[in-house]
Design an enzyme around this catalytic site. Structure first.
Site, short mmCIF file in Angstrom:
data_model
loop_
_atom_site.label_atom_id
_atom_site.label_comp_id
_atom_site.label_asym_id
_atom_site.label_seq_id
_atom_site.Cartn_x
_atom_site.Cartn_y
_atom_site.Cartn_z
N LYS A 130 29.99 4.45 -8.64
CA LYS A 130 29.24 5.71 -8.55
C LYS A 130 29.81 6.61 -7.43
O LYS A 130 29.99 7.81 -7.62
CB LYS A 130 27.76 5.40 -8.27
CG LYS A 130 26.91 6.57 -7.90
CD LYS A 130 26.66 7.48 -9.07
CE LYS A 130 25.99 8.77 -8.63
NZ LYS A 130 25.84 9.73 -9.71
N CYS B 148 24.77 15.32 -4.74
CA CYS B 148 25.62 14.18 -5.16
C CYS B 148 27.04 14.32 -4.60
O CYS B 148 27.45 13.56 -3.73
CB CYS B 148 25.66 14.08 -6.68
SG CYS B 148 24.14 13.44 -7.37
#
Ligand SMILES: NC(=O)c1ccc[n+]([C@@H]2O[C@H](COP(=O)([O-])OP(=O)(O)OC[C@H]3O[C@@H](n4cnc5c(N)ncnc54)[C@H](O)[C@@H]3O)[C@@H](O)[C@H]2O)c1
Length: 398
Positions: free
Chosen positions: A201, A255
């Site tokens: 991720k 993010c």
């Protein structure tokens, strides 16, 4: 089967609703009373297309309910925030508190999955935390990590159809987690260990950050070399194996602007390029500010008055209303406080106001502004008409 989802935000609520839509008994847990109340009324507290109808349906059908405390279940999912603190260090306090809240309700055979974006080693840490309090669970529960990679605005579709990477602390945990996700994910489920899944991720978002940093660096070099960066990139991309991304005001959001730091803080010596990319993307925002300020000063020297400046776009990317970690917002706020004698007009078609600042309509701003600064490539700004006397500083391209 019964599922507990810890955290009912942008990720937890749609995931809980999707699971509940498969007629699986789902309990959403959130520390916010407001969130719990809303969900139990079949309503939502976030903006996400198609989510309201789904939540209303599953709550009415009795498959989803919410409360501030967990209960016994078969599967526990954690989707709470993982911000950073201090010197870009990951802040695990929410994941820790969600794990501690779930801890008393865990029983033999349960599956405990962390979905929050997390630094490498977090799943092991949380397992240690569980076993320290409940040693009898060691070897008797399954602990896994499965990161989320949905795009806000398209969450319901992507939750079901994106591929998922599933990392277990052991292979039995990974297999058990795959069995669980098969109930509601149609994308492929890729098995690995927890550390690789955690890093996967972080690497996905770092890859985007590094590539954008290259484009942003080029934009500053091209400016100094008196070359149009947009033409330059368009021509370079004619090469069959080159694909340079678009430069902009910087990189924002919760993010791409955050996750690379989770790698840097864990591996400071080895992550030179990832750190540099973060620094370049942050610096690009300072560079944009300097460009605006020097243009404004030149205007004042030429015309004998301070220019009115319109900031076009405050969101962190085009066509959304999300201002989190937004470089465009940083530019606006910096101009407001450091250029306080100037009139600075905020134009953000996707929000009505931000704090004490009411947004100005694009047409009104373009009428009164001397300098229009395009900070975000919103669709509303595509056909911008600039009159002769006005100056346009375009930092995100046509
Ligand atoms: N939003 C995205 O687009 C996105 C995409 C991929 C990954 N992620 C990751 O998913 C995680 C969750 O992000 P989000 O955007 O859903 O966050 P969010 O802020 O929208 O929601 C988090 C929710 O958790 C609740 N909460 C906090 N502590 C809690 C606790 N101890 N127990 C129960 N609830 C608690 C908060 O009240 C909040 O409602 C983060 O790690 C984020 O980085 C988010």
């Amino acid at each position: 089967m019964k599922v507990v989802m810890m955290g009912l935000g942008y990720i937890g609520l749609p995931t809980a609703a999707l699971i509940a839509s498969k007629q699986i008994k789902t309990l959403g847990v959130d520390v916010s009373d407001k969130v719990v109340q809303k969900v139990n009324q079949g309503e939502i507290h976030i903006v996400e297309p198609d989510l309201a109808g789904l939540v209303k349906h599953v709550v009415e059908q009795g498959h989803l309910k919410a409360q501030t405390k967990p209960e016994e279940a078969d599967v526990f999912l954690v989707a709470v925030p993982t911000p950073f603190k201090g010197d870009n260090e990951p802040d695990l306090k929410y994941v820790e508190s969600a794990t501690k809240m779930a801890l008393p309700y865990l029983k033999k055979g349960d599956l405990f999955i962390i979905e929050s974006t997390s630094p490498v080693g977090t799943t092991e840490l949380m397992a240690d935390l569980i076993y320290a309090e409940r040693p009898e669970l060691k070897g008797n529960i399954h602990v896994a990590y499965c990161p989320e990679r949905v795009l806000p605005g398209n969450v319901i579709h992507e939750l079901a159809y994106n591929d998922r990477v599933i990392g277990g602390l052991d292979s039995a945990a990974a297999e058990k987690a795959v069995e669980f996700y098969q109930h509601f994910v149609k994308g492929e489920l890729h098995i690995t260990n927890a550390r690789t899944a955690e890093m996967c991720k972080l690497v996905e978002n770092s890859s985007r950050d590094v590539n954008i940093a290259f484009a942003n660096e080029l934009s500053m070099i091209a400016d100094k070399a008196d070359i149009d960066v947009w033409e330059l990139i368009q021509l370079a991309n004619k090469h069959p194996r080159v694909n340079i991304l678009r430069p902009g005001t910087g990189v924002g959001g919760h993010c791409i602007a955050v996750d690379p730091w989770f790698i840097v803080s864990g591996f400071p010596e080895e992550s030179k390029m990832i750190r540099t990319a973060r620094e370049i993307n942050n610096y690009k925002t300072d560079w944009v500010l300097e460009k605006i300020k020097s243009t404004a000063l030149q205007f004042e020297l030429d015309k004998g008055r301070k220019p009115i400046i319109a900031c076009l776009g405050l969101a962190f990317k085009p066509d959304i209303d999300d201002l989190r970690e937004s470089p465009a917002l940083r530019v606006f706020e910096n101009l407001k406080s450091n250029f306080s004698e100037h009139t600075i007009l905020p134009v953000e078609p996707n929000v009505d106001s931000h704090g004490e600042n009411s947004m100005v309509l694009l047409e009104d701003a373009m009428q009164s502004a001397d300098i229009a600064v395009k900070l975000v490539a919103h669709r509303e700004f595509k056909k911008l008409k600039i009159e002769n006397e006005k100056i346009l500083l375009d930092f995100c391209g046509k």
